[in-house]
Design a protein around this motif. Structure first.
Motif, PDB file in Angstrom:
ATOM      1  N   ALA A   5      -3.827  -7.626   6.067  1.00 26.66           N
ATOM      2  CA  ALA A   5      -4.052  -7.684   4.615  1.00 26.66           C
ATOM      3  C   ALA A   5      -2.856  -8.217   3.843  1.00 26.66           C
ATOM      4  O   ALA A   5      -3.018  -8.907   2.828  1.00 26.66           O
ATOM      5  N   LEU A   6      -1.642  -7.922   4.310  1.00 26.14           N
ATOM      6  CA  LEU A   6      -0.451  -8.341   3.571  1.00 26.14           C
ATOM      7  C   LEU A   6       0.259  -9.534   4.207  1.00 26.14           C
ATOM      8  O   LEU A   6       1.321  -9.949   3.750  1.00 26.14           O
ATOM      9  N   ASP A   7      -0.339 -10.088   5.264  1.00 25.66           N
ATOM     10  CA  ASP A   7       0.209 -11.303   5.887  1.00 25.66           C
ATOM     11  C   ASP A   7      -0.739 -12.453   5.534  1.00 25.66           C
ATOM     12  O   ASP A   7      -1.708 -12.730   6.247  1.00 25.66           O
ATOM     13  N   ASP A  25      -7.846   2.997   1.337  1.00 34.25           N
ATOM     14  CA  ASP A  25      -7.711   3.032   2.793  1.00 34.25           C
ATOM     15  C   ASP A  25      -6.796   1.916   3.271  1.00 34.25           C
ATOM     16  O   ASP A  25      -6.212   1.995   4.350  1.00 34.25           O
ATOM     17  N   LYS A  26      -6.709   0.872   2.471  1.00 34.49           N
ATOM     18  CA  LYS A  26      -5.980  -0.337   2.866  1.00 34.49           C
ATOM     19  C   LYS A  26      -5.538  -1.066   1.609  1.00 34.49           C
ATOM     20  O   LYS A  26      -6.186  -0.944   0.557  1.00 34.49           O
ATOM     21  N   GLU A  47       4.609   2.974  -3.197  1.00 32.93           N
ATOM     22  CA  GLU A  47       5.392   2.044  -2.384  1.00 32.93           C
ATOM     23  C   GLU A  47       4.552   1.358  -1.307  1.00 32.93           C
ATOM     24  O   GLU A  47       4.728   0.167  -1.027  1.00 32.93           O
ATOM     25  N   ASP A  48       3.619   2.096  -0.718  1.00 27.35           N
ATOM     26  CA  ASP A  48       2.784   1.506   0.330  1.00 27.35           C
ATOM     27  C   ASP A  48       1.552   0.788  -0.217  1.00 27.35           C
ATOM     28  O   ASP A  48       0.755   0.216   0.532  1.00 27.35           O
ATOM     29  N   GLY A  49       1.386   0.795  -1.537  1.00 28.52           N
ATOM     30  CA  GLY A  49       0.273   0.093  -2.174  1.00 28.52           C
ATOM     31  C   GLY A  49      -1.073   0.778  -2.039  1.00 28.52           C
ATOM     32  O   GLY A  49      -2.099   0.229  -2.425  1.00 28.52           O
ATOM     33  N   LEU A  50      -1.082   2.023  -1.542  1.00 25.48           N
ATOM     34  CA  LEU A  50      -2.343   2.706  -1.280  1.00 25.48           C
ATOM     35  C   LEU A  50      -2.755   3.684  -2.383  1.00 25.48           C
ATOM     36  O   LEU A  50      -3.850   4.255  -2.318  1.00 25.48           O
TER      37      LEU A  50
END
Length: 546
Positions: free
Chosen positions: A487-489, A175-176, A93-96
């Protein structure tokens, strides 16, 4: 008399028949490079430096690796990432956390199955600072957990965020979040390796075609390190072999454009790059193709050298070079002047009608002699430097002309400045730049993935490819924000990257000169041979012959 005449006629017919067979045979041989045996031959300008995926640094080397050792993704002819060795991927869900399922029918050319551990082993090996891979930083860019500390020697490669849950399940911990991860993982440096095979081969691994395994559409044949020819043969064990149309891809290293053209005209090669006057000469040929190339050439300063760290000096030099004249009168090969650190045509703003990054930033250092003299006057009051050595490589014959032109421009427009030119093999130039054992260099960068960070990140303070030795905390912070909090904006991230580009521009530590033109003659019966702007330049899996 009648007997003699009958005999003469029979012999004449026989001679004509044999001659026609020979003519047919010669005709067949003359087109061998083009379509005989369902093969093509490509002229390449530089040799392979290595076929070890972690050490294959030259563009040609990455082409060979990318077509013989396939990673989790490949890139199709629309520049879209497609699952390759992986048949499925799931994201947390958090893409990590990314969980990949490796294809059941994926196997190596020795019959071994491709496993999740093949990726774990290869990537940990890539991260290991003792290997000193030029592409280890790609693991950092991909956001793989602990990559930064491992490459810096602060953590053991065993701690890299990649693991094999079982033989066919690969888990990547980040990490991101990285928005361009799929594109990045298609690059040759992320190729898997059969651990048992590599360790058995030891130091001989990847030195000959007999010391390599393939899991991709092709396998290497008849090659050893140092050869100027290399053959790729269709791999019958490839999971998607039925969709590989071309059986053999041959490469011939021909550094001279004129010689490559002669080979093309003699039908010895089917793809020949063009440079200089040959571009305009053949621009109307029906087999001529032209596009912007991936590489941009720069004038890079060693910021650690006293005097060359003077920004006014560097700006004086930047304004003294007429890039329009360089591309139009010196190169004449379809290259265009470069006015930004980022290449034109590869990175686009998804939040603003896909506008090109280069169209959104101010032009860098347009030729202006008066400005050059103003900055030169300031520099002379601040530093005693009145000469420097410019290093450049001998591998590309056009670069000597570029170096001579730059010397002439600077010495003409900045009175009292003297330039010494020093030519050397490309490997020597790179070694000197890595060690910061140079003053000024003619160098080039090409993006490995479709994002501005492919170029900008190389100027961050601790980056392995920061050959300028330049450091700016604000620049570092912007790149870090683009990789983490922003990163996601997309909009804010893009703005941060543009701001970072402005800081790099203002430093004048790396002056953009020109973006190469990519001109070539290509046989008209070759279809689907697309040259990609980033990553592996050619994917022969998608090409075919009429």
């Amino acid at each position: 008399m009648k007997k003699w005449m009958k005999y003469f006629i029979l012999m004449l017919c026989f001679t004509i028949f044999i001659s026609s067979l020979i003519a047919c045979s010669n005709s067949s041989n003359s087109t061998e490079a083009n379509s005989s045996n369902n093969s093509i031959t490509i002229a390449e300008t530089t040799s392979v430096d290595s076929l070890d995926p972690a050490l294959a640094y030259e563009s040609f080397s990455t082409i060979v690796v990318g077509n013989t050792i396939e990673g989790l993704y490949s890139i199709d002819n629309n520049d879209t990432p497609q699952l390759a060795m992986a048949e499925k991927v799931e994201s947390s869900e958090d893409g990590l956390t990314k969980t990949f399922t490796i294809r059941e029918n994926a196997k190596w050319s020795n019959g071994d199955p491709v496993t999740a551990n093949d990726f774990v082993y290869a990537w940990k090996r890539l991260a290991d600072p003792t290997l000193a891979s030029g592409f280890s930083f790609e693991l950092e860019v991909a956001g793989i957990k602990n990559a930064t500390d491992i490459i810096a020697g602060k953590k053991d490669p065993k701690e890299l965020g990649v693991s094999a849950q079982d033989d066919k399940t690969l888990v990547i911990t980040l990490d991101k979040p990285v928005p361009f991860l799929e594109n990045l993982l298609s690059f040759s440096a992320f190729a898997p390796l059969n651990q048992k095979y590599v360790e058995e081969k030891g130091e001989s691994f990847a030195l000959t075609s007999e010391d390599l395994l393939s899991n991709g559409p092709y396998k290497v044949a008849d090659w050893k390190a140092g050869d100027n020819t290399i053959k790729l043969e269709k791999n019958p064990d490839y999971y998607d072999a039925e969709n590989v149309a071309i059986d053999t891809v041959n490469f011939q290293v021909i550094s001279d454009s004129q010689q490559a053209l002669m080979s093309y005209e003699n039908k010895d090669v089917d793809y020949a790059p063009l440079t200089g006057d040959l571009v305009s000469k053949y621009s109307n040929d029906e087999e001529y193709h032209n596009s912007l190339g991936i590489f941009e050439w720069y004038l890079m300063f060693n910021d650690q050298v006293e005097g060359l760290d003077n920004v006014n000096l560097r700006k004086a030099i930047a304004y003294s070079i007429d890039k329009e004249q360089l591309t139009n009168n010196i190169l004449k090969d379809g290259s265009i002047p470069a006015y930004a650190q980022i290449q034109k045509g590869f990175s686009f703003d998804s939040t603003n009608n896909n506008q090109d990054f280069t169209e959104q930033v101010d032009k860098e250092y347009v030729y202006d002699v008066e400005k050059a003299k103003e900055y030169w006057a300031k520099a002379k009051a601040e530093t005693d430097i009145r000469s420097f050595t410019l290093i450049y490589e001998q591998d590309d014959p056009t670069i000597a002309n570029v170096a001579a032109y730059i010397k002439s421009q600077i010495e003409t427009n900045l009175e009292g400045m003297q330039i010494e030119l020093q030519i050397m093999p490309k490997k020597t130039r790179l070694d000197k730049m890595k060690k910061l054992d140079y003053q000024v260099a003619l160098t080039r960068w090409g993006p490995d993935y479709a994002d501005p960070t492919a170029i900008l990140s190389m100027y961050t303070s601790e980056h392995v490819s920061n050959y300028a030795g330049w450091s700016n905390q604000e620049f570092d912070n912007l790149l870090n924000s683009a990789a983490t909090t922003l990163a996601l904006d997309s909009a804010k991230r893009w703005n941060a990257l543009q701001e970072a580009e402005g800081i790099l521009k203002d430093s004048a530590v790396s002056i953009p000169l020109y973006q190469v033109g990519d001109s070539a003659l290509i046989r008209s019966n070759i279809k689907g041979l697309v040259k990609h702007f980033t990553g592996v330049s050619f994917r022969f899996k998608y090409a075919s012959l009429n």
